[in-house]
Design a protein around this motif. Structure first.
Motif, PDB file in Angstrom:
ATOM      1  N   UNK A 583       0.977  -1.281  -0.355  1.00  0.00           N
ATOM      2  CA  UNK A 583      -0.047  -0.078  -0.005  1.00  0.00           C
ATOM      3  C   UNK A 583       1.025   1.152  -0.110  1.00  0.00           C
ATOM      4  N   UNK A 584       1.711   1.132   1.095  1.00  0.00           N
ATOM      5  CA  UNK A 584       2.589   2.581   0.161  1.00  0.00           C
ATOM      6  C   UNK A 584       3.688   2.775  -0.435  1.00  0.00           C
ATOM      7  N   UNK A 585       3.712   1.371  -0.982  1.00  0.00           N
ATOM      8  CA  UNK A 585       4.935   1.817  -2.512  1.00  0.00           C
ATOM      9  C   UNK A 585       3.766   2.140  -3.507  1.00  0.00           C
ATOM     10  N   UNK A 586       2.234   1.997  -3.539  1.00  0.00           N
ATOM     11  CA  UNK A 586       1.822   2.171  -4.438  1.00  0.00           C
ATOM     12  C   UNK A 586       1.007   3.711  -4.003  1.00  0.00           C
ATOM     13  N   UNK A 587       1.370   4.394  -2.846  1.00  0.00           N
ATOM     14  CA  UNK A 587       1.112   5.288  -2.450  1.00  0.00           C
ATOM     15  C   UNK A 587      -0.168   5.779  -2.289  1.00  0.00           C
ATOM     16  N   UNK A 588      -0.969   4.293  -1.525  1.00  0.00           N
ATOM     17  CA  UNK A 588      -2.337   4.157  -0.883  1.00  0.00           C
ATOM     18  C   UNK A 588      -2.272   4.603  -0.159  1.00  0.00           C
ATOM     19  N   UNK A 589      -1.280   4.338   0.717  1.00  0.00           N
ATOM     20  CA  UNK A 589      -0.803   4.454   1.994  1.00  0.00           C
ATOM     21  C   UNK A 589       0.112   5.611   1.998  1.00  0.00           C
ATOM     22  N   UNK A 590      -0.243   6.980   3.216  1.00  0.00           N
ATOM     23  CA  UNK A 590       1.572   7.934   2.863  1.00  0.00           C
ATOM     24  C   UNK A 590       1.467   7.100   4.396  1.00  0.00           C
ATOM     25  N   UNK A 591       3.415   7.240   4.385  1.00  0.00           N
ATOM     26  CA  UNK A 591       3.765   6.663   5.653  1.00  0.00           C
ATOM     27  C   UNK A 591       3.993   7.600   7.260  1.00  0.00           C
ATOM     28  N   UNK A 592       4.283   7.900   7.838  1.00  0.00           N
ATOM     29  CA  UNK A 592       4.290   8.159   8.967  1.00  0.00           C
ATOM     30  C   UNK A 592       4.723   7.550  10.498  1.00  0.00           C
ATOM     31  N   UNK A 593       5.001   6.892  10.144  1.00  0.00           N
ATOM     32  CA  UNK A 593       6.486   6.366  11.389  1.00  0.00           C
ATOM     33  C   UNK A 593       7.322   6.859  10.839  1.00  0.00           C
TER      34      UNK A 593
END
Ligand code: BGC
Length: 764
Positions: A583-593
């Motif tokens: 999901x992060x690689x595809x940009x569907x999730x924006x990383x926040x850690x």
């Protein structure tokens, strides 16, 4: 109720609340008990000694059970059978009910069963596995800690087990240590807040009534376990008295304030004295200073270790005498019943007092009453319809997404376009074992690919997200499945290089295989040579490389870091880690850690962000140009997003303060990019001049906020002035007159303390 990151530590009062009715029951039961029964309650055995295997199934042996419970009156059993290996909820129900039946019949006191349900239901097949605690730390979101614990408690009770050996709040002060990943990182505040939230998630908010959806906790491993001088597990630590009090003790204090019912002890020694033999740390600091009426259990065989490993006792009997008199209430033996015989002799010889035996027994009985085990010794799987529900699994996925750190994004290589052709490579590319780490279905986590096959590895998740036709898997380096965690097969780097020919981007999944405790010890912190050679060869193709780091602790990669355009640290994200990464690689999730620990750059430069300022010095003028410069790969608190944030308007409710003031910091945070995103707002302090060399920086509060593009939020970070105190060499909490530099994001201000103040008590 959700415990917020910024306000938790302001709760005061430490004792667990007394319940007169419950105490009366404890006293009445105690008054009926014989010495043998009391000593039995203080004994904990491993399940392995009570049964045997037939056709790959474990069965309790009635004779062994009779000897342990009817004859020796043993009050506690732990661990999964078989190495240990996870069992179905139905099997647990059968095993534990059988134990409870004989306990109630023979001694009228329920047994307490304990399991390491350390990142979800470690030992229950079919239950949900969450990201490991190091990920929870990286999320900087206490709600993730609480929710995971809540679900784990429910699913643990669904398998008839009422006690977990969690949370783990040892500070990760040495990156070489094999248990880095079991903790929330290197910072005391993060460990305190995440640990306390887990306590409430596991136990609920009334420790006197831990209902049938909750379990008792055992906060561990008290204390100073995460700083062994050699870096090897269970070896001695040397910790200054002020660091021990100010940094290592704080997470335990927070967990006890949150209601922790039991504490498990550090297997090692601090400044030469094994913690299991330290009356000051066990009895004074924990039980007396915190006025805590909970129960202290040893770690595995640690009374034995006082004579077999630590050599502070001549034999087992002397070891028992030392440990029980130091404040141990229950001995995780775990194989031998001679603990009972020897302790009885010690009592009759006057070497252990009856008061001490009664105190320990009372604490154990109180725990069992608090858990409601006398009235309801068993819980049944059928009453837990939400076990492994889609809702629970979705929370595990969201937790994984919030715990994955974007460390490098050169030329915005990430997120990847849909339709892009990806070579997925590296030893961690196609393994559920690697995503989960230790304490997953087995102690070492080596059976995970068998039990978690329905979940997606990184390769499978990337195929699902980007389309099978766009993905090639060629690992180049693989781990030896039956070997030690660090063993690898003969590399096939050429194959991976050949497979890169058609790819637009290379996703190199590197790191460590699973391990736990001493089998995870290492002698070289640098990432394996095969893996670094793989990355070097792939980078030489000229194709862009995205590194995915997946492992329990930071392995040095300073020679391959410059070769990558993108770097993502997934740590140990659990069964949904592959999906979360995709999901992060595809940009569907924006990383926040953010980094929960300092990622080292060089073997001989291992440090933490809160080092004393003089550990790093510029060149000195004159004949001897002393200097000491420490380079790190990524600092504590570092992590990128697909959007950008701007900080401004940093204020404090007062610029001058006294020791008893509450301070409220506010700061405006704006999402200046084009994507919605979450930002961790952190408040750091620096005591500018202090009578002990001050720490470089200290995290004092944090809050995670979500912002839409263009949105600004005013974030409030309240602390107590007393939170800025340090522990001086007199052992007292000390807030000194003078300047404190405060920082949030890019913004800095100075505030002044008007007068020096000292506190005797740890809860100020
Ligand atoms: C570990 C503990 C664990 C205990 C019981 C020990 O080896 O150090 O963390 O809770 O075993 O399994």
């Amino acid at each position: 109720m959700f415990v917020s990151a910024v306000c938790f530590l302001q709760a005061s009062g430490t004792a667990l609340p007394k319940d007169a009715g419950l105490e009366a029951k404890v006293d009445a039961t105690l008054s009926r008990m014989t010495l043998d029964e009391k000593i039995g309650q203080m004994t904990e055995l491993s399940i392995d000694v009570l049964g045997s295997w037939k056709d790959n199934e474990f069965f309790l042996d009635p004779e062994k059970l009779h000897e342990a419970i009817a004859v020796y009156k043993v009050g506690s059993i732990l661990n999964a059978p078989g190495g240990p290996t996870a069992q179905t909820p139905e099997k647990w129900e059968q095993i534990i009910s059988q134990i409870q039946d004989i306990s109630m019949k023979e001694i009228g006191i329920p047994c307490i069963y304990g399991l390491d349900q350390n990142h979800g239901t470690t030992y229950t097949l079919g239950g949900v596995l969450f990201p490991q605690n190091i990920n929870v730390g990286a999320s900087f979101n206490p709600e993730i800690a609480r929710q995971a614990a809540e679900i784990t408690a429910y699913e643990t009770r669904a398998a008839n087990c009422p006690w977990t050996y969690s949370p783990t709040v040892d500070l990760t002060r040495d990156p070489r240590w094999s248990r880095v990943w079991e903790n929330f990182g290197e910072d005391p505040l993060v460990n305190a807040i995440m640990g306390a939230n887990q306590i409430i998630g596991f136990q609920g908010d009334n420790p006197n009534q831990v209902g049938p959806h909750k379990v008792a906790t055992s906060v561990k491993h008290y204390l100073g376990y995460g700083a062994p001088r050699t870096g090897k597990d269970r070896t001695p630590a040397y910790i200054s008295p002020s660091d021990l009090r100010e940094k290592f003790f704080e997470p335990y204090r927070a967990c006890i304030e949150a209601g922790a019912l039991t504490v498990m002890v550090n297997s090692g020694s601090i400044n030469g004295r094994p913690v299991h033999a330290n009356n000051e740390l066990l009895t004074k600091w924990l039980k007396e200073d915190l006025n805590w009426d909970g129960m202290i259990v040893t770690d595995w065989a640690d009374i034995n270790n006082l004579y077999t490993r630590e050599y502070i006792a001549a034999d087992k009997k002397e070891a028992i005498e030392i440990a029980i008199n130091a404040g141990i209430d229950m001995s995780m033996e775990p194989y031998d019943l001679n603990f009972c015989t020897l302790l009885k002799e010690l009592v009759s010889e006057g070497r252990v007092s009856m008061e001490r035996i009664d105190d320990a027994t009372r604490r154990i009985l109180r725990l069992k009453y608090r858990l409601g085990l006398f009235e309801t010794p068993n819980t049944f799987h059928k009453d837990y319809p939400e076990f492994a529900s889609a809702k629970h699994e979705n929370i595990a996925l969201k937790s994984a997404e919030e715990s994955i750190i974007l460390l490098k994004n050169h030329n915005d290589i990430l997120p990847l376009e849909k339709g892009v052709k990806i070579l997925v490579t590296g030893p961690n590319a196609n393994s559920m074992r690697c995503l989960n780490g230790g304490w997953s279905y087995s102690w070492q986590g080596h059976l995970t690919d068998r039990f978690a096959s329905k979940y997606n590895t990184i390769y499978e998740a990337v195929c699902n997200k980007f389309g099978n036709e766009n993905i090639v898997l060629e690992q180049g380096v693989t781990y030896l499945p039956e070997g030690a965690y660090y063993e690898e097969n003969v590399p096939e780097i050429d194959k991976a290089v050949a497979a890169a020919g058609d790819a637009d981007v290379i996703l190199a999944c590197i790191g460590e295989n699973s391990y736990c405790e001493t089998p995870g010890n290492l002698s070289d912190l640098v990432l394996s040579e095969n893996q670094r050679n793989l990355v070097k060869a792939l980078a030489a193709t000229g194709k862009p490389v995205v590194l995915v780091i997946n492992g329990g602790r930071p392995r040095i990669i300073n020679d391959i870091e410059p070769l990558a355009d993108g770097i993502i640290n997934v740590l140990l994200p659990g069964n949904f880690g592959g999906d979360a990464l995709a999901n992060i690689l595809a940009g569907d999730t924006n990383p926040s850690a953010k980094m929960p620990y300092t990622y080292p750059k060089n073997q001989a430069e291992l440090t933490t962000y809160d080092y004393r300022v003089s550990e790093e010095m510029d060149k000195m003028e004159g004949a001897y140009d002393y200097d000491a410069v420490v380079s790190v790969q990524w600092p504590f608190g570092y992590g990128l997003s697909y959007t950008t944030f701007k900080y401004g308007n940093f204020k404090c409710s007062q610029n001058e303060f006294d020791a008893d003031n509450d301070l409220v910091f506010t700061i405006d945070v704006t999402n200046t990019g084009a994507k919605a995103g979450k930002e961790v707002v952190m408040l750091f302090s620096r005591d500018m001049v202090a009578s002990l060399t001050p720490d470089n920086r200290r995290l004092r509060a944090f809050k995670k906020v979500e912002l839409q593009p263009g949105e600004t939020k005013s974030v409030s970070l309240p602390i107590k002035a007393a939170d800025l105190a340090f522990v001086d060499s007199d052992g007292k909490w000390t807030l000194e007159k003078g300047d404190f530099r405060m920082q949030a994001g890019t913004e800095v201000m100075t505030i002044q303390c008007n007068e020096t103040h000292k506190w005797d008590t740890p809860n100020k």
